[in-house]
Design an enzyme around this catalytic site. Structure first.
Site, PDB file in Angstrom:
ATOM      1  N   ILE A 115       0.823  -1.221   0.000  1.00 30.00           N
ATOM      2  CA  ILE A 115       0.000   0.000   0.000  1.00 30.00           C
ATOM      3  C   ILE A 115       0.856   1.270   0.000  1.00 30.00           C
ATOM      4  O   ILE A 115       0.376   2.366  -0.285  1.00 30.00           O
ATOM      5  CB  ILE A 115      -0.979  -0.009   1.222  1.00 30.00           C
ATOM      6  CG1 ILE A 115      -2.190   0.920   0.994  1.00 30.00           C
ATOM      7  CG2 ILE A 115      -0.279   0.359   2.508  1.00 30.00           C
ATOM      8  CD1 ILE A 115      -3.171   0.413  -0.016  1.00 30.00           C
ATOM      9  N   HIS A 117       2.807   2.055  -2.126  1.00 33.97           N
ATOM     10  CA  HIS A 117       2.859   2.532  -3.523  1.00 33.97           C
ATOM     11  C   HIS A 117       1.582   3.315  -3.783  1.00 33.97           C
ATOM     12  O   HIS A 117       0.525   2.746  -4.040  1.00 33.97           O
ATOM     13  CB  HIS A 117       3.055   1.335  -4.464  1.00 33.97           C
ATOM     14  CG  HIS A 117       4.369   0.667  -4.204  1.00 33.97           C
ATOM     15  ND1 HIS A 117       5.514   1.010  -4.882  1.00 33.97           N
ATOM     16  CD2 HIS A 117       4.733  -0.253  -3.280  1.00 33.97           C
ATOM     17  CE1 HIS A 117       6.537   0.302  -4.394  1.00 33.97           C
ATOM     18  NE2 HIS A 117       6.084  -0.466  -3.426  1.00 33.97           N
ATOM     19  N   ARG A 118       1.725   4.639  -3.668  1.00 30.38           N
ATOM     20  CA  ARG A 118       0.563   5.519  -3.553  1.00 30.38           C
ATOM     21  C   ARG A 118      -0.089   5.865  -4.869  1.00 30.38           C
ATOM     22  O   ARG A 118      -1.123   6.521  -4.898  1.00 30.38           O
ATOM     23  CB  ARG A 118       0.988   6.828  -2.857  1.00 30.38           C
ATOM     24  CG  ARG A 118       1.494   6.619  -1.464  1.00 30.38           C
ATOM     25  CD  ARG A 118       2.383   7.758  -1.030  1.00 30.38           C
ATOM     26  NE  ARG A 118       3.659   7.732  -1.744  1.00 30.38           N
ATOM     27  CZ  ARG A 118       4.600   8.661  -1.632  1.00 30.38           C
ATOM     28  NH1 ARG A 118       4.415   9.682  -0.839  1.00 30.38           N
ATOM     29  NH2 ARG A 118       5.737   8.572  -2.321  1.00 30.38           N
ATOM     30  N   SER A 126     -13.738  -5.369   3.056  1.00 30.33           N
ATOM     31  CA  SER A 126     -14.049  -4.668   4.309  1.00 30.33           C
ATOM     32  C   SER A 126     -14.232  -5.653   5.449  1.00 30.33           C
ATOM     33  O   SER A 126     -15.217  -6.403   5.481  1.00 30.33           O
ATOM     34  CB  SER A 126     -15.315  -3.832   4.161  1.00 30.33           C
ATOM     35  OG  SER A 126     -15.667  -3.333   5.437  1.00 30.33           O
ATOM     36  N   ARG A 128     -14.869  -4.618   8.297  1.00 33.42           N
ATOM     37  CA  ARG A 128     -15.906  -4.012   9.142  1.00 33.42           C
ATOM     38  C   ARG A 128     -17.233  -4.633   8.757  1.00 33.42           C
ATOM     39  O   ARG A 128     -18.104  -4.852   9.588  1.00 33.42           O
ATOM     40  CB  ARG A 128     -16.016  -2.499   8.873  1.00 33.42           C
ATOM     41  CG  ARG A 128     -14.812  -1.699   9.220  1.00 33.42           C
ATOM     42  CD  ARG A 128     -15.089  -0.226   8.977  1.00 33.42           C
ATOM     43  NE  ARG A 128     -16.042   0.296   9.949  1.00 33.42           N
ATOM     44  CZ  ARG A 128     -16.624   1.496   9.849  1.00 33.42           C
ATOM     45  NH1 ARG A 128     -16.373   2.280   8.808  1.00 33.42           N
ATOM     46  NH2 ARG A 128     -17.456   1.904  10.771  1.00 33.42           N
ATOM     47  N   HIS A 218       3.460   2.788 -16.157  1.00 34.19           N
ATOM     48  CA  HIS A 218       4.658   3.473 -15.658  1.00 34.19           C
ATOM     49  C   HIS A 218       4.836   3.230 -14.158  1.00 34.19           C
ATOM     50  O   HIS A 218       5.919   2.860 -13.696  1.00 34.19           O
ATOM     51  CB  HIS A 218       4.567   4.981 -15.931  1.00 34.19           C
ATOM     52  CG  HIS A 218       5.570   5.782 -15.166  1.00 34.19           C
ATOM     53  ND1 HIS A 218       6.920   5.666 -15.400  1.00 34.19           N
ATOM     54  CD2 HIS A 218       5.428   6.662 -14.140  1.00 34.19           C
ATOM     55  CE1 HIS A 218       7.575   6.463 -14.554  1.00 34.19           C
ATOM     56  NE2 HIS A 218       6.702   7.069 -13.784  1.00 34.19           N
ATOM     57  N   ARG A 227       9.897  -4.146  -6.057  1.00 31.32           N
ATOM     58  CA  ARG A 227       9.388  -5.322  -5.341  1.00 31.32           C
ATOM     59  C   ARG A 227       9.732  -6.659  -6.000  1.00 31.32           C
ATOM     60  O   ARG A 227       9.579  -7.704  -5.362  1.00 31.32           O
ATOM     61  CB  ARG A 227       7.866  -5.208  -5.156  1.00 31.32           C
ATOM     62  CG  ARG A 227       7.435  -3.942  -4.418  1.00 31.32           C
ATOM     63  CD  ARG A 227       8.029  -3.853  -3.031  1.00 31.32           C
ATOM     64  NE  ARG A 227       7.548  -2.659  -2.329  1.00 31.32           N
ATOM     65  CZ  ARG A 227       7.849  -2.366  -1.068  1.00 31.32           C
ATOM     66  NH1 ARG A 227       8.629  -3.166  -0.353  1.00 31.32           N
ATOM     67  NH2 ARG A 227       7.399  -1.260  -0.510  1.00 31.32           N
TER      68      ARG A 227
HETATM   69  C1  LIG Z   1      13.588  -2.816  -0.036  1.00 31.97           C
HETATM   70  C2  LIG Z   1      12.667  -1.780   0.548  1.00 31.97           C
HETATM   71  C3  LIG Z   1      12.770  -1.420   1.864  1.00 31.97           C
HETATM   72  C4  LIG Z   1      11.914  -0.442   2.416  1.00 31.97           C
HETATM   73  N1  LIG Z   1      12.014  -0.138   3.750  1.00 31.97           N
HETATM   74  C5  LIG Z   1      11.171   0.785   4.290  1.00 31.97           C
HETATM   75  C6  LIG Z   1      11.218   1.132   5.690  1.00 31.97           C
HETATM   76  O1  LIG Z   1      12.053   0.627   6.427  1.00 31.97           O
HETATM   77  N2  LIG Z   1      10.334   2.029   6.183  1.00 31.97           N
HETATM   78  C7  LIG Z   1       9.404   2.631   5.383  1.00 31.97           C
HETATM   79  O2  LIG Z   1       8.618   3.446   5.873  1.00 31.97           O
HETATM   80  N3  LIG Z   1       9.324   2.326   4.058  1.00 31.97           N
HETATM   81  C8  LIG Z   1      10.169   1.432   3.506  1.00 31.97           C
HETATM   82  N4  LIG Z   1      10.063   1.115   2.171  1.00 31.97           N
HETATM   83  C9  LIG Z   1       9.042   1.784   1.365  1.00 31.97           C
HETATM   84  C10 LIG Z   1       9.655   2.875   0.485  1.00 31.97           C
HETATM   85  O3  LIG Z   1      10.266   3.880   1.260  1.00 31.97           O
HETATM   86  C11 LIG Z   1       8.553   3.508  -0.388  1.00 31.97           C
HETATM   87  O4  LIG Z   1       7.567   4.089   0.434  1.00 31.97           O
HETATM   88  C12 LIG Z   1       7.872   2.495  -1.284  1.00 31.97           C
HETATM   89  O5  LIG Z   1       8.816   1.694  -1.949  1.00 31.97           O
HETATM   90  C13 LIG Z   1       7.004   3.210  -2.312  1.00 31.97           C
HETATM   91  O6  LIG Z   1       7.845   3.905  -3.198  1.00 31.97           O
HETATM   92  P1  LIG Z   1       7.392   5.251  -3.868  1.00 31.97           P
HETATM   93  O7  LIG Z   1       7.005   6.278  -2.851  1.00 31.97           O
HETATM   94  O8  LIG Z   1       8.479   5.638  -4.823  1.00 31.97           O
HETATM   95  O9  LIG Z   1       6.120   4.739  -4.710  1.00 31.97           O
HETATM   96  P2  LIG Z   1       4.754   5.467  -5.061  1.00 31.97           P
HETATM   97  O10 LIG Z   1       4.006   5.838  -3.839  1.00 31.97           O
HETATM   98  O11 LIG Z   1       4.055   4.578  -6.063  1.00 31.97           O
HETATM   99  O12 LIG Z   1       5.167   6.775  -5.778  1.00 31.97           O
HETATM  100  C14 LIG Z   1       5.800   6.751  -7.061  1.00 31.97           C
HETATM  101  C15 LIG Z   1       6.497   8.078  -7.219  1.00 31.97           C
HETATM  102  O13 LIG Z   1       5.516   9.120  -7.250  1.00 31.97           O
HETATM  103  C16 LIG Z   1       5.983  10.247  -6.529  1.00 31.97           C
HETATM  104  N5  LIG Z   1       5.064  10.507  -5.408  1.00 31.97           N
HETATM  105  C17 LIG Z   1       3.980   9.753  -5.051  1.00 31.97           C
HETATM  106  N6  LIG Z   1       3.345  10.323  -4.017  1.00 31.97           N
HETATM  107  C18 LIG Z   1       4.040  11.439  -3.708  1.00 31.97           C
HETATM  108  C19 LIG Z   1       3.896  12.444  -2.729  1.00 31.97           C
HETATM  109  N7  LIG Z   1       2.889  12.451  -1.873  1.00 31.97           N
HETATM  110  N8  LIG Z   1       4.814  13.425  -2.685  1.00 31.97           N
HETATM  111  C20 LIG Z   1       5.838  13.455  -3.550  1.00 31.97           C
HETATM  112  N9  LIG Z   1       6.039  12.547  -4.509  1.00 31.97           N
HETATM  113  C21 LIG Z   1       5.142  11.546  -4.591  1.00 31.97           C
HETATM  114  C22 LIG Z   1       7.395   9.920  -6.082  1.00 31.97           C
HETATM  115  O14 LIG Z   1       8.294  10.382  -7.062  1.00 31.97           O
HETATM  116  C23 LIG Z   1       7.429   8.418  -6.061  1.00 31.97           C
HETATM  117  O15 LIG Z   1       8.720   7.863  -6.237  1.00 31.97           O
HETATM  118  C24 LIG Z   1      10.924   0.177   1.604  1.00 31.97           C
HETATM  119  C25 LIG Z   1      10.830  -0.198   0.253  1.00 31.97           C
HETATM  120  C26 LIG Z   1      11.672  -1.162  -0.286  1.00 31.97           C
HETATM  121  C27 LIG Z   1      11.526  -1.538  -1.736  1.00 31.97           C
END
Ligand SMILES: Cc1cc2nc3c(=O)[nH]c(=O)nc-3n(C[C@H](O)[C@H](O)[C@H](O)COP(=O)(O)OP(=O)(O)OC[C@H]3O[C@@H](n4cnc5c(N)ncnc54)[C@H](O)[C@@H]3O)c2cc1C
Length: 307
Positions: A115, A117-118, A126, A128, A218, A227
């Site tokens: 989750i 991956h926003r 649900s 609930r 993308h 992942r």
């Molecule tokens: C091996 C591994 C270890 C990890 N360990 C941890 C950990 O210890 N603790 C932890 O909390 N997380 C951890 N994560 C999660 C990681 O930090 C990211 O939150 C997760 O991989 C999602 O990546 P993302 O934000 O690039 O993806 P998405 O949310 O899909 O976003 C894709 C891209 O869109 C842009 N974007 C999306 N939303 C925003 C926003 N609100 N503001 C600015 N730019 C945005 C960014 O450029 C982002 O790279 C880990 C991930 C991996 C793969």
């Protein structure tokens, strides 16, 4: 009486019914993806991933790119070449023209990673409203690994003998005990019955949940890059691996470019580039004269060797 009409369809019946009613369409169709449509690909012990819908194909990517480049794309005549060019130069928006909608069943602790991956649209089962099933992820013995001694965020050797048996026993016992308590709390037999939205808080994170997850190509590639990587936890990696197989069939040119320029590629820092050039010129470069930290140097040598 029709047996099927008197009870909900099993997932297999539902898939068979959906696959049995093809309709003609003018939309782009990917033959490779059609074979995956609706079919659940098993993952872990009770999970799956299946394609519910998709939009676009390799041609949709090049079509969008040709709109933006116009005559400029004439030099790249073939679709594969253009897709590789786009991927190589991080021209990402044409890849957003393709979308995929997946139905995923996964343990809650995997969902917590997923989750993050926003950039996807999510609709989750649900707990609930509905009662969760007694389905818990119990790792097979070969994935019951010890804490890594070199990586705080990883696994080491596989547990053996009595310790492995004890851990499995604890996982099974606690999962079942928690579910027994869940059932006891929500039961309306001779009592009011605790609300489902509260009773669920006592369940462990290896219980399964389900969601629909829709994302463009993308952002899907970004998810897969992180992942399906060996650094990702095994339990999410197997889902990413299953999705990779589907994407390979869906958009073979785009997936080929992704494999080459993202999954198979290596990122070099400015210092890394300098060190490689010095090495190629015959100089002996060490961590001390590289300008890199010990950690950077370790990672550099892991890829480029210690020559
Ligand atoms: C091996 C591994 C270890 C990890 N360990 C941890 C950990 O210890 N603790 C932890 O909390 N997380 C951890 N994560 C999660 C990681 O930090 C990211 O939150 C997760 O991989 C999602 O990546 P993302 O934000 O690039 O993806 P998405 O949310 O899909 O976003 C894709 C891209 O869109 C842009 N974007 C999306 N939303 C925003 C926003 N609100 N503001 C600015 N730019 C945005 C960014 O450029 C982002 O790279 C880990 C991930 C991996 C793969």
């Amino acid at each position: 009486m029709n047996d099927q009409a008197s009870r909900p369809m099993t997932p297999e019946e539902e898939i068979a019914e959906m696959r049995s009613q093809p309709r003609p369409t003018l939309r782009a169709v990917s033959e490779g993806m059609e074979k995956h449509l609706y079919t659940a690909q098993p993952v872990l012990d009770h999970g799956f991933v299946r394609v519910i819908d998709y939009m676009g194909d390799d041609a949709a990517i090049t079509q969008a790119a040709r709109v933006s480049y116009g005559k400029g794309t004439k030099s790249v005549q073939n679709d594969e070449g253009l897709i590789r060019y786009l991927m190589r130069h991080w021209h990402s928006t044409p890849f957003e023209m393709c979308e995929i909608k997946l139905h995923v069943k996964l343990p809650v602790f995997v969902a917590r990673q997923w989750i993050r991956h926003r950039t996807a649209n999510v609709n989750e089962y649900s707990a609930r409203y509905s009662i969760l099933d007694r389905e818990f992820y119990i790792p097979p013995a070969e994935h019951l690994a010890a804490q890594s001694v070199v990586n705080n965020q990883g696994r080491g050797d596989v547990l053996e003998g009595e310790e492995a048996a004890r851990v499995l026993e604890i996982l099974k016992r606690d999962s079942n005990q928690a579910y027994d308590s869940y059932e006891a709390m929500i039961s309306q037999d001779g009592q009011a019955g605790l609300a489902r939205e509260l009773a669920r808080m006592n369940l462990p994170t290896n219980i399964y949940t389900q969601w629909y997850w829709k994302v463009d190509l993308h952002n899907l590639f970004h998810f897969l890059r992180l992942r399906a990587d060996p650094h990702a936890q095994y339990e999410i990696r197997v889902y990413a691996d299953a999705i990779c197989e589907m994407v390979r069939d869906w958009v073979p040119f785009a997936y080929g470019a992704f494999e080459d320029y993202r999954m198979g590629a290596q990122q070099l820092s400015g210092k890394g580039v300098e060190c490689l050039k010095r090495r190629l010129a015959g100089e002996v470069v060490t961590q001390e004269n590289s300008g890199m930290s010990k950690g950077e140097w370790r990672e550099f040598e892991a890829v480029w060797g210690d020559a």
